[in-house]
Design a protein around this motif. Sequence first.
Motif, PDB file in Angstrom:
ATOM      1  N   GLU A   1     -14.304  17.102  78.835  1.00  0.00           N
ATOM      2  CA  GLU A   1     -15.349  16.931  77.825  1.00  0.00           C
ATOM      3  C   GLU A   1     -16.011  18.262  77.511  1.00  0.00           C
ATOM      4  O   GLU A   1     -16.304  18.566  76.340  1.00  0.00           O
ATOM      5  CB  GLU A   1     -16.369  15.911  78.317  1.00  0.00           C
TER       6      GLU A   1
ATOM      7  N   ALA B   1     -13.776  20.294  75.248  1.00  0.00           N
ATOM      8  CA  ALA B   1     -13.882  19.881  73.846  1.00  0.00           C
ATOM      9  C   ALA B   1     -15.196  20.358  73.222  1.00  0.00           C
ATOM     10  O   ALA B   1     -15.224  20.785  72.059  1.00  0.00           O
ATOM     11  CB  ALA B   1     -13.754  18.365  73.742  1.00  0.00           C
ATOM     12  N   ARG B   2     -16.293  20.294  73.981  1.00  0.00           N
ATOM     13  CA  ARG B   2     -17.579  20.757  73.448  1.00  0.00           C
ATOM     14  C   ARG B   2     -17.566  22.251  73.146  1.00  0.00           C
ATOM     15  O   ARG B   2     -18.231  22.717  72.212  1.00  0.00           O
ATOM     16  CB  ARG B   2     -18.708  20.448  74.437  1.00  0.00           C
TER      17      ARG B   2
ATOM     18  N   ARG C   1      -9.443  21.821  71.811  1.00  0.00           N
ATOM     19  CA  ARG C   1      -8.967  20.581  71.206  1.00  0.00           C
ATOM     20  C   ARG C   1      -8.245  19.767  72.268  1.00  0.00           C
ATOM     21  O   ARG C   1      -7.369  20.271  72.978  1.00  0.00           O
ATOM     22  CB  ARG C   1      -8.039  20.875  70.040  1.00  0.00           C
TER      23      ARG C   1
ATOM     24  N   LEU D   1     -14.597   9.121  73.766  1.00  0.00           N
ATOM     25  CA  LEU D   1     -13.626   9.771  72.869  1.00  0.00           C
ATOM     26  C   LEU D   1     -12.469   8.850  72.503  1.00  0.00           C
ATOM     27  O   LEU D   1     -11.575   9.258  71.751  1.00  0.00           O
ATOM     28  CB  LEU D   1     -13.080  11.034  73.539  1.00  0.00           C
TER      29      LEU D   1
ATOM     30  N   ALA E   1     -12.309  11.867  67.355  1.00  0.00           N
ATOM     31  CA  ALA E   1     -13.713  11.868  67.761  1.00  0.00           C
ATOM     32  C   ALA E   1     -14.104  13.310  67.999  1.00  0.00           C
ATOM     33  O   ALA E   1     -13.989  13.823  69.108  1.00  0.00           O
ATOM     34  CB  ALA E   1     -13.925  11.033  69.020  1.00  0.00           C
ATOM     35  N   GLY E   2     -14.528  13.980  66.931  1.00  0.00           N
ATOM     36  CA  GLY E   2     -14.886  15.387  67.040  1.00  0.00           C
ATOM     37  C   GLY E   2     -13.688  16.222  67.430  1.00  0.00           C
ATOM     38  O   GLY E   2     -12.701  16.311  66.693  1.00  0.00           O
ATOM     39  N   ALA E   3     -13.731  16.848  68.622  1.00  0.00           N
ATOM     40  CA  ALA E   3     -12.665  17.731  69.075  1.00  0.00           C
ATOM     41  C   ALA E   3     -11.634  17.003  69.926  1.00  0.00           C
ATOM     42  O   ALA E   3     -10.885  17.635  70.676  1.00  0.00           O
ATOM     43  CB  ALA E   3     -13.254  18.894  69.867  1.00  0.00           C
TER      44      ALA E   3
END
Length: 686
Positions: free
Chosen positions: A484, A487-488, A492, A517, A530-532
């Motif tokens: 996590e 990804a933040r 990716r 995610l 979901a975002g990255a």
Amino acid sequence: MTEPLRISRIIEHWTLPEASQVLDHVRRARIELVQAGNFGADFYSLAGDESVPASWSGMPLGSVKASLDLAAEVIPQIQEAGALVTGQLSTTMHFGNHEEGIGLFGEQWSRIWADDLLGPAPCASAEEVTQRDADRSLRWRTIPGRPYRTYRGCMSNPGWLAALKAMVRKGIEVGLDGFNATHHYESLCHCRHCCDYARRYLGTRLTEEEAQAIFGFADLEEVPDIFTARPDGPPELAARLELLLAQGSALKRKESFDEVFIEHGRSLKPDLLVAQWYHKYDFRPHDERSLLPPELWAQGEDYLWYSQGPSKAVCSLSQGYLADMGLPSRFLHAAGGGRPFVINKYDYRRWRIWAAEAIAHHGTALAFHAGPPRLEQEEGANVAPEDYYGPVIRYQRFMHQHEELLHPADPWSQIALVYPRRAEMQAEMDCLDALKRLGQHLEDGHWLFDIILDDQLLERAGDYEALVLPEVERLSAAEGERLEEFAREGGRLVFTGHSGRLDADGSPHDEPLLQALRVPPAAGSIGGLAGAAMHVPDGPWSPETLLIKGLQQEMPVFPRLEDDPFGQRFLVELQEFLGRPRLVTDAPWFVRVRAWRPRAVDAVVIHWINYRQDEEAAIEVPLPVGPIMAECEVPEDSRVERVEWRHPEMREPVVLEHEESGSTVRFTIPTLIVHGMSVLHLHGNQ
């Protein structure tokens, strides 16, 4: 960190050759290691038996002493020519008939324990140290085509280990630099040594309640057959017993290997090279050391040797079957920490492809096992010795001439594909299906990627722009947090549906990791965003079984990209999610790529392998492809000074025209025969 020993060029003879058969090759191709001859139990059981072909003993002459004397003559000549020499040493397998006194069971046992050979005998007879069946009789098999019966020495028996130590000592005395242990894959037998070991081992793994449920006895000392669960017991506990015994066997194999080669062998010769000849056919999640914990996996070994089986000697492009070694090579580079590795695929036709895979993947070329074709084979097989020597020596010499571009070097990869080693350690036989499918798609799409292991995530996640987790079920909470965080921080993350559902020890998480995610895909898509993060809930992970043309054998095969809607959609969505790949090319799917950053030269080296050949020819007949367009991302803060094209068949490198645009460079490769390197020479921005 100490750089691993470099062994990039090897030749191997199962049967010890005459010096004249190998010295020219060593000198011309700058060979670093010759692995030749057999110095273990199979040799000592058959040497002197004129009714058996020499290849079964792995030694050419008619007695133990004559063969060892020849070894003492040949080995120093090879060493003087510039190569180290290791020998094969069977740690278990020997041939004979105990009822008729053949092999180690007859007079041969007393003959080999002479003062000028192996010294004092560790026991009175071979029967004392050979594996036993449940009724305590000697364990043996009759295998068609093999001489006599096949027996196995017991790795738990101190007398057998003493015999192996004597064989190691004798090999060192005749000049060997090391050993590759063969046939070191036996499980526990029913002798008292194995039974005692199994009881001690299971005593550390089972509670009294579990033992009672499995065997009907809480005290393991009372169990009459420690290897068999009671028939009316819980099936899940019977399966657990089977796994525990397999894991215990793997640990015993490692323990016995260490005692014979690492502790004893290196007490005699501190720089003794050691390896083990193991098998990972069709890149399945099972091999002779796959059940070992990471800290013991190949511990103390100098180079890795894995056979992939003769099914990898034939390709069929029309069926999508390349018989390529891209994924196994990436795995061995990661698992071995950059140590030399040999992939033996028994491919006695595609010599250049075999070498090209080693060059491109930081492996060792060539391990040819059977040796070059012989003159007497030429007329019937339409294959001449020159069909072997020409390409092999040319490609090995190419490796030597370009060493600074090959080693030391670090992978230059955009993506890490995560290997579920924890599931493999639990013998989950489908745990690699998703990895093999997604890995093939990444290769078809020419993405630059590595394999890393699940237990390397915390250490190595930050080395890549993207991580792909293909059904990596076992992840710790700390690893979930790291993903996590990855990804933040701009990385990716691509993961499939079952990833992160279990803790590292296999127990279920209260809630699967990465739950926030796990977005379902939109209609028509395979991945939810979901975002990255990109979540692929499910996929057609299981391969098809096809009868491969030219092989006459059924093999598991994933569809060719052009026939695979899932694969096509995955690559489209992957690029939409990750953005532009580091490498964009119009090369066909049967051209594979791998990129490295050499440490001694400021460059990016992209390796290209063309698998297209005349599949009906008796010898290797490549069908070149080209021109090939390539657009490659340039490392940050660098500019391209020039782009060179180098391949083993050319007289001298060719400088290619190139165009730079922002952070990318564009160039065209004129023709790819089998292997080539596009070398992007760099200099820093001024």
